[in-house]
Design a protein around this motif. Structure first.
Motif, PDB file in Angstrom:
ATOM      1  N   GLY A 222      -6.360  -0.198  -9.219  1.00  0.00           N
ATOM      2  CA  GLY A 222      -7.741   0.151  -8.942  1.00  0.00           C
ATOM      3  C   GLY A 222      -8.526   0.219 -10.234  1.00  0.00           C
ATOM      4  O   GLY A 222      -8.046  -0.210 -11.291  1.00  0.00           O
TER       5      GLY A 222
ATOM      6  N   ASN B 220      -6.470   0.612  -4.469  1.00  0.00           N
ATOM      7  CA  ASN B 220      -5.902  -0.272  -3.454  1.00  0.00           C
ATOM      8  C   ASN B 220      -4.896   0.562  -2.660  1.00  0.00           C
ATOM      9  O   ASN B 220      -3.879   0.993  -3.214  1.00  0.00           O
ATOM     10  CB  ASN B 220      -5.222  -1.456  -4.155  1.00  0.00           C
TER      11      ASN B 220
ATOM     12  N   THR C 198      -9.793  -3.539  -7.089  1.00  0.00           N
ATOM     13  CA  THR C 198      -8.630  -3.217  -6.245  1.00  0.00           C
ATOM     14  C   THR C 198      -7.775  -4.453  -5.958  1.00  0.00           C
ATOM     15  O   THR C 198      -6.915  -4.422  -5.085  1.00  0.00           O
ATOM     16  CB  THR C 198      -9.071  -2.576  -4.912  1.00  0.00           C
TER      17      THR C 198
ATOM     18  N   SER D 113      -9.236   0.171   0.805  1.00  0.00           N
ATOM     19  CA  SER D 113      -9.350   0.884  -0.460  1.00  0.00           C
ATOM     20  C   SER D 113      -9.845   2.296  -0.177  1.00  0.00           C
ATOM     21  O   SER D 113     -10.329   2.597   0.913  1.00  0.00           O
ATOM     22  CB  SER D 113     -10.295   0.154  -1.414  1.00  0.00           C
TER      23      SER D 113
END
Length: 173
Positions: A23, A12, A46, A52
């Protein structure tokens, strides 16, 4: 690493930029025929990130870098599923750039991959034997051929060490 697994770590970006690691790992080969499923899994790991990035991988990034391009990821995953990670990595090294479609990767493998051999010298000797170029060479002279040097001089052929031993033979077309 198994030749049919390609794990990517999706992070993320907003959380990462705030100093938090949010993540998760995804074996993208599991989603070859399910782009929506891969997208949903990326969103899940995420925590619903608007942005991302790929921050790590097991095996190699295969020319993706941090880019989260689902079609490019799945093209590589499909090629891995069919040909194995090692061949896909070699094909992408020879293609250059970063093709986003399976057909480009598959065509490169079909045109370039010549097989595997115990060594470059073994490949060179087998190739010349199969082509019949040794028919007129007396066995008393054939034993003096330095097949390692012949392999080194073969035009447009490269040898890659294989994870399973021996070499992968690649012809640049």
């Amino acid at each position: 690493m198994s030749s049919d697994i390609w794990n990517l770590y999706f992070a993320n970006l907003s959380e990462y930029n705030a100093g938090r690691l949010v993540g998760g790992w995804i074996d993208v080969v599991d989603y070859v025929n399910d782009p929506d499923g891969l997208t949903a899994e990326i969103v899940k790991v995420t925590n619903g990130a608007e942005e991302s990035a790929i921050h790590d991988n097991e095996g190699g990034d295969l020319g993706l870098g941090e880019c989260v391009n689902v079609s490019a990821i799945l093209a590589r995953a499909e090629a891995i599923e069919e040909h194995g990670f090692e061949l896909v990595q070699i094909a992408l090294d020879h293609i250059g750039g970063s093709p986003d479609d399976y057909d480009s990767i598959n065509t490169a493998i079909e045109n370039g991959f010549q097989g595997q051999a115990d060594s470059p010298a073994d490949y060179a000797e087998d190739w010349h034997t199969d082509c019949g170029s040794l028919q007129n060479v007396p066995p008393t002279l054939a034993c003096y051929i330095d097949w390692a040097r012949v392999a080194n001089d073969m035009e447009r052929v490269t040898f890659h060490d294989s994870e399973s031993g021996g070499v992968i033979v690649w012809r640049d077309c």
